[in-house]
Design an enzyme around this catalytic site. Structure first.
Site, PDB file in Angstrom:
ATOM      1  N   HIS A   1       0.847  -1.196   0.000  1.00 20.12           N
ATOM      2  CA  HIS A   1       0.000   0.000   0.000  1.00 20.12           C
ATOM      3  C   HIS A   1       0.882   1.246   0.000  1.00 20.12           C
ATOM      4  O   HIS A   1       1.441   1.635   1.028  1.00 20.12           O
ATOM      5  CB  HIS A   1      -0.938   0.039   1.202  1.00 20.12           C
ATOM      6  CG  HIS A   1      -1.900   1.198   1.141  1.00 20.12           C
ATOM      7  ND1 HIS A   1      -3.173   1.095   0.604  1.00 20.12           N
ATOM      8  CD2 HIS A   1      -1.769   2.500   1.513  1.00 20.12           C
ATOM      9  CE1 HIS A   1      -3.774   2.272   0.670  1.00 20.12           C
ATOM     10  NE2 HIS A   1      -2.931   3.151   1.213  1.00 20.12           N
ATOM     11  N   CYS A   2       1.004   1.836  -1.169  1.00 18.54           N
ATOM     12  CA  CYS A   2       1.747   3.090  -1.299  1.00 18.54           C
ATOM     13  C   CYS A   2       1.175   3.838  -2.495  1.00 18.54           C
ATOM     14  O   CYS A   2       0.324   3.307  -3.215  1.00 18.54           O
ATOM     15  CB  CYS A   2       3.240   2.802  -1.459  1.00 18.54           C
ATOM     16  SG  CYS A   2       3.610   1.631  -2.757  1.00 18.54           S
TER      17      CYS A   2
ATOM     18  N   SER B   1      -6.574   9.635  -4.217  1.00 17.91           N
ATOM     19  CA  SER B   1      -7.770  10.412  -4.575  1.00 17.91           C
ATOM     20  C   SER B   1      -7.430  11.727  -5.273  1.00 17.91           C
ATOM     21  O   SER B   1      -8.213  12.210  -6.090  1.00 17.91           O
ATOM     22  CB  SER B   1      -8.610  10.686  -3.326  1.00 17.91           C
ATOM     23  OG  SER B   1      -7.878  11.462  -2.406  1.00 17.91           O
TER      24      SER B   1
ATOM     25  N   ARG C   1     -10.271   0.631  -6.623  1.00 16.65           N
ATOM     26  CA  ARG C   1     -10.506   1.088  -5.249  1.00 16.65           C
ATOM     27  C   ARG C   1     -11.822   1.856  -5.165  1.00 16.65           C
ATOM     28  O   ARG C   1     -12.109   2.714  -6.005  1.00 16.65           O
ATOM     29  CB  ARG C   1      -9.364   2.016  -4.833  1.00 16.65           C
ATOM     30  CG  ARG C   1      -9.369   2.374  -3.351  1.00 16.65           C
ATOM     31  CD  ARG C   1      -8.274   3.374  -3.066  1.00 16.65           C
ATOM     32  NE  ARG C   1      -7.860   3.377  -1.673  1.00 16.65           N
ATOM     33  CZ  ARG C   1      -7.278   4.411  -1.087  1.00 16.65           C
ATOM     34  NH1 ARG C   1      -7.022   5.512  -1.778  1.00 16.65           N
ATOM     35  NH2 ARG C   1      -6.919   4.360   0.177  1.00 16.65           N
TER      36      ARG C   1
ATOM     37  N   ARG D   1     -14.189  12.981   3.398  1.00 14.88           N
ATOM     38  CA  ARG D   1     -13.202  14.063   3.338  1.00 14.88           C
ATOM     39  C   ARG D   1     -12.307  13.937   2.098  1.00 14.88           C
ATOM     40  O   ARG D   1     -11.577  14.851   1.761  1.00 14.88           O
ATOM     41  CB  ARG D   1     -12.382  14.132   4.617  1.00 14.88           C
ATOM     42  CG  ARG D   1     -11.467  12.966   4.853  1.00 14.88           C
ATOM     43  CD  ARG D   1     -10.588  13.174   6.082  1.00 14.88           C
ATOM     44  NE  ARG D   1      -9.955  11.951   6.490  1.00 14.88           N
ATOM     45  CZ  ARG D   1      -8.877  11.421   5.916  1.00 14.88           C
ATOM     46  NH1 ARG D   1      -8.306  12.034   4.890  1.00 14.88           N
ATOM     47  NH2 ARG D   1      -8.373  10.293   6.350  1.00 14.88           N
TER      48      ARG D   1
ATOM     49  N   TYR E   1     -12.062   1.453   1.003  1.00 12.33           N
ATOM     50  CA  TYR E   1     -11.562   2.310   2.082  1.00 12.33           C
ATOM     51  C   TYR E   1     -12.745   2.963   2.780  1.00 12.33           C
ATOM     52  O   TYR E   1     -13.513   3.697   2.156  1.00 12.33           O
ATOM     53  CB  TYR E   1     -10.623   3.378   1.502  1.00 12.33           C
ATOM     54  CG  TYR E   1      -9.851   4.180   2.552  1.00 12.33           C
ATOM     55  CD1 TYR E   1      -9.666   3.711   3.839  1.00 12.33           C
ATOM     56  CD2 TYR E   1      -9.301   5.423   2.231  1.00 12.33           C
ATOM     57  CE1 TYR E   1      -8.950   4.438   4.781  1.00 12.33           C
ATOM     58  CE2 TYR E   1      -8.578   6.155   3.166  1.00 12.33           C
ATOM     59  CZ  TYR E   1      -8.419   5.650   4.444  1.00 12.33           C
ATOM     60  OH  TYR E   1      -7.715   6.383   5.376  1.00 12.33           O
TER      61      TYR E   1
ATOM     62  N   HIS F   1      -6.470  -0.386   5.582  1.00 19.13           N
ATOM     63  CA  HIS F   1      -6.245  -0.001   6.984  1.00 19.13           C
ATOM     64  C   HIS F   1      -7.285  -0.618   7.930  1.00 19.13           C
ATOM     65  O   HIS F   1      -7.712   0.012   8.905  1.00 19.13           O
ATOM     66  CB  HIS F   1      -6.214   1.532   7.122  1.00 19.13           C
ATOM     67  CG  HIS F   1      -5.482   2.236   5.998  1.00 19.13           C
ATOM     68  ND1 HIS F   1      -4.393   1.668   5.340  1.00 19.13           N
ATOM     69  CD2 HIS F   1      -5.683   3.434   5.383  1.00 19.13           C
ATOM     70  CE1 HIS F   1      -3.975   2.508   4.406  1.00 19.13           C
ATOM     71  NE2 HIS F   1      -4.734   3.566   4.395  1.00 19.13           N
TER      72      HIS F   1
ATOM     73  N   ASP G   1       2.157   2.966   3.201  1.00 19.40           N
ATOM     74  CA  ASP G   1       1.244   4.097   2.961  1.00 19.40           C
ATOM     75  C   ASP G   1       2.009   5.349   2.503  1.00 19.40           C
ATOM     76  O   ASP G   1       1.447   6.438   2.439  1.00 19.40           O
ATOM     77  CB  ASP G   1       0.385   4.403   4.194  1.00 19.40           C
ATOM     78  CG  ASP G   1      -0.687   5.442   3.937  1.00 19.40           C
ATOM     79  OD1 ASP G   1      -1.279   5.425   2.837  1.00 19.40           O
ATOM     80  OD2 ASP G   1      -0.925   6.294   4.818  1.00 19.40           O
TER      81      ASP G   1
ATOM     82  N   ASN H   1      -2.064  13.409   2.992  1.00 24.24           N
ATOM     83  CA  ASN H   1      -2.805  14.229   3.943  1.00 24.24           C
ATOM     84  C   ASN H   1      -2.186  14.351   5.321  1.00 24.24           C
ATOM     85  O   ASN H   1      -2.680  15.130   6.128  1.00 24.24           O
ATOM     86  CB  ASN H   1      -4.216  13.656   4.177  1.00 24.24           C
ATOM     87  CG  ASN H   1      -5.196  14.207   3.203  1.00 24.24           C
ATOM     88  OD1 ASN H   1      -5.224  15.406   2.982  1.00 24.24           O
ATOM     89  ND2 ASN H   1      -5.959  13.337   2.599  1.00 24.24           N
TER      90      ASN H   1
HETATM   91  C1  0GY Z   1      -4.372   6.374   2.297  1.00 22.31           C
HETATM   92  C2  0GY Z   1      -5.189   7.265   3.099  1.00 22.31           C
HETATM   93  C3  0GY Z   1      -5.663   8.474   2.766  1.00 22.31           C
HETATM   94  C4  0GY Z   1      -5.693   9.040   1.467  1.00 22.31           C
HETATM   95  C5  0GY Z   1      -5.886   8.401   0.319  1.00 22.31           C
HETATM   96  O1  0GY Z   1      -6.352   8.305  -1.913  1.00 22.31           O
HETATM   97  C6  0GY Z   1      -6.096   9.033  -0.976  1.00 22.31           C
HETATM   98  O2  0GY Z   1      -6.026  10.250  -1.067  1.00 22.31           O
HETATM   99  O3  0GY Z   1      -5.915   7.100   0.298  1.00 22.31           O
HETATM  100  C7  0GY Z   1      -6.233   9.290   3.850  1.00 22.31           C
HETATM  101  O4  0GY Z   1      -6.248  10.522   3.719  1.00 22.31           O
HETATM  102  O5  0GY Z   1      -6.661   8.697   4.877  1.00 22.31           O
HETATM  103  O6  0GY Z   1      -4.492   5.178   2.400  1.00 22.31           O
HETATM  104  O7  0GY Z   1      -3.567   6.813   1.500  1.00 22.31           O
END
Ligand code: 0GY
Length: 294
Positions: free
Chosen positions: A27-28, A73, A120, A126, A153, A177, A245, A250
């Site tokens: 997960h990265c 995201s 995903r 948020r 997620y 997670h 990660d 964020n």
């Molecule tokens: C993660 C967690 C977050 C963000 C994203 O795609 C993303 O922006 O996954 C988060 O802000 O909790 O796993 O990378």
């Protein structure tokens, strides 16, 4: 949104824990580079560039061999930055895409040929305004012929509401997670019990034992996380995955030292056999099955 965020440690330590040969960071993410791969107009955060070169340098420093790159995201449904990283990995990275529900089967096939092995579905308000469950179920059916899985997620308080949606997904499910349980509740707290109930309902639901930095506000050495998560890894040892990660999207405070994250691994996978499954056997089965000899 004007400032570009740097969410990663600028000088992570070399871990003391030596990961098994062939370990996978499952997960990265990568960000940009923005001039080549601009961020989505709907992005909820604007990060600095976290490039494939930076990711692969960290992989080497931590002693890992492979990466599973999850579309972040901030890049919306344009997977170009993720695909660019996979293309530059010499076959040592695969990925998870985020797709527009209208994507054609021919485009899904192109993603497969480019190293994507799943999609995903992100339910964090948020991060994304819209999470259309009916469209997600349609996509889940359409990726079935590709032998992909879905990565979901969500936060723990959404799990009850999501159960019927998850039950309807016809392909394997990986939970990012662990669905963000409150680890302070401990290994028998309501959040971990609800996750166990989900894992017990199907044998093809996996989870990522990731993100002590996000889930345990007490900070390193993240004792509450270790206490809550080690029994899960032991009891579902064939369905757990681990990842850094990086670049920790964020995170603006409590940015983790990636070396410390790796040093956490033996506290959640407490034997060599569990470490081998968590870091090598499980991710290889899911992401590089053609290289696995049964
Ligand atoms: C993660 C967690 C977050 C963000 C994203 O795609 C993303 O922006 O996954 C988060 O802000 O909790 O796993 O990378």
């Amino acid at each position: 949104m004007s400032e570009r965020i740097i969410s990663w440690h600028n000088n992570p330590s070399k871990p003391r824990f030596v990961v098994p040969a062939g370990a996978v960071d499952a997960h990265c993410h990568v960000f940009g580079p923005m001039t080549q791969f601009p961020f989505s107009a709907k992005a909820k955060y604007l990060p600095e560039d976290a490039t494939p070169e930076m990711l692969f340098a960290l992989r080497d420093q931590l002693g890992f061999s492979r990466n599973v790159i999850v579309q972040a995201s901030c890049h919306g449904t344009d997977n170009s930055a993720t695909l660019n990283a996979i293309a530059g990995s010499n076959g040592m990275a695969r990925g998870i895409a985020v797709v527009d529900p209208e994507i054609g089967n021919d485009q899904l096939a192109v993603l497969h040929d480019s190293g994507i092995r799943g999609v995903r579905f992100n339910f964090l308000k948020r991060l994304l305004e819209n999470a259309p469950k009916d469209k997600f179920i349609e996509i889940a059916h359409r990726i079935e012929p590709l032998a992909w899985h879905v990565v979901v997620y969500f936060e723990a308080d959404l799990l009850t509401e999501l159960r019927s949606f998850l039950d309807a997904i016809p392909v394997p499910i990986v939970i990012d997670h662990m669905g963000r349980p409150d680890v302070i509740q401990g290994p028998e707290g309501p959040d971990i019990c609800a996750l166990r109930d989900l894992l017990d309902s199907r044998e093809d639901i996996w989870f990522k034992a990731t993100c002590p930095d996000r889930l345990d506000a007490s900070g390193p050495p993240w004792d509450d996380f270790a206490n809550a998560v080690a029994p899960l890894v032991a009891d579902y040892s064939d369905r757990c995955l681990w990842g850094t990660d990086w670049p920790h999207p964020n995170m603006q405070t409590a940015i983790p030292d990636d070396g410390n994250l790796v040093d956490m691994i033996p506290r959640i996978a407490t034997t060599k056999a569990l470490q081998q499954k968590l870091l090598v056997d499980n991710p290889m089965r899911l992401y590089w099955p053609e290289e696995v000899q049964e």
